[in-house]
Design an enzyme around this catalytic site. Structure first.
Site, PDB file in Angstrom:
ATOM      1  CB  SER A 107      15.180 -38.522  55.118  1.00  0.00           C
ATOM      2  OG  SER A 107      15.848 -39.363  54.189  1.00  0.00           O
ATOM      3  CB  SER A 119      10.985 -36.568  58.377  1.00  0.00           C
ATOM      4  OG  SER A 119      11.665 -36.132  57.222  1.00  0.00           O
ATOM      5  CG  ASP A 155      13.760 -33.771  57.102  1.00  0.00           C
ATOM      6  OD1 ASP A 155      13.563 -34.634  56.238  1.00  0.00           O
ATOM      7  OD2 ASP A 155      12.858 -33.185  57.716  1.00  0.00           O
TER       8      ASP A 155
END
Length: 253
Positions: free
Chosen positions: A126, A164, A166
């Site tokens: 991330s 991921s 993020d």
């Protein structure tokens, strides 16, 4: 490179971090939350950058527009991506390294021969991106600004894989809004006691551009400031070889 399940960060560490906060330049590389991170196949970490944006503000008394300079700062902690996607200024550094070495370095739990588009139980890491500005933006404008972080991230090689995690955050330091403003009106009545000037939507493009550029540079700074590190279980991750990068870039510039 660290054992996230150990929950090593305790409340006292958070308090200590807040107490030690200062206006000094941000330490970059293997520091803070970026210590155990990997990025685009190399040692990742903490990075930052900033931009100055020229603008104007209307003087309500004179009706004139006065010049003003806004600051936009970006902060990243990058722990994502594959070497094959890594680019600097559009140059495919990662793929060029792979062609020279004949293999891709292991990245984010995926071996070099695994196509990231192939279903796998290995997840990507991330990136945390924080954008701060002195420009007076309202919440919706700040949401739009935060979304521009994806532009800078994509330029370096991030594309937001399924696993991921993020996180993008944007905030403005332009105004201090009191939690309990002084008012003579009864609290049970809707009251307007202050006005907050904000940037015009039609003039926000310069901030969007600065956010994209700043995020891109902050990731480069994180990669360039890291050092080779051996982490949990003896796993060693090499830092980006800056001399090698320089030689490759010279061929394209």
């Amino acid at each position: 490179m660290s054992d996230i399940g150990a929950l090593a960060v305790k409340p006292e560490h958070v308090v200590h971090g807040i107490e030690q906060a200062s206006s000094d330049p941000v330490e970059e590389g293997n520091t803070g939350g970026g210590t155990g991170m990997l990025c685009q196949g190399f040692k990742g970490g903490t990075g930052s950058s900033s931009r100055l944006i020229e603008g104007s503000e209307l003087d309500e008394h004179t009706g004139k527009k006065n010049p003003v300079t806004y600051t936009l700062g970006t902060f990243v902690q990058c722990n994502y991506g594959m070497q094959r996607d890594f680019r600097i200024g559009g140059i495919p550094i990662g793929r060029l390294f792979i062609e020279e070495d004949g293999k891709e370095v292991q990245s984010m739990g995926m071996s070099g021969d695994v196509d990231p588009r192939t279903p796998t139980n290995k997840k990507d890491g991330s990136i945390i991106i924080v954008i701060a500005t002195s420009a007076p933006l309202h919440p919706v404008q700040l949401q739009r600004l935060a979304k521009r972080a994806t532009v800078g991230l994509a330029r370096v090689g991030g594309w937001g894989s399924n696993g991921s995690g993020d996180i993008f955050l944007a905030f403005s330091t332009a105004h201090e809004i009191p939690r309990d403003p002084d008012t003579s009106v009864s609290d049970d009545k809707p009251t307007v006691s202050q006005r907050i000037p904000v940037l015009e939507d039609t003039s926000v493009n310069a901030l969007f551009e600065a956010a994209a550029d700043g995020v891109e540079e902050a990731i480069y700074n994180a990669l360039c400031m890291t050092e080779t590190m051996t982490g949990l279980g003896g796993k060693k991750v090499e830092a980006l070889d800056l001399e090698r990068v320089r030689k490759v870039m010279e061929k394209y510039l």
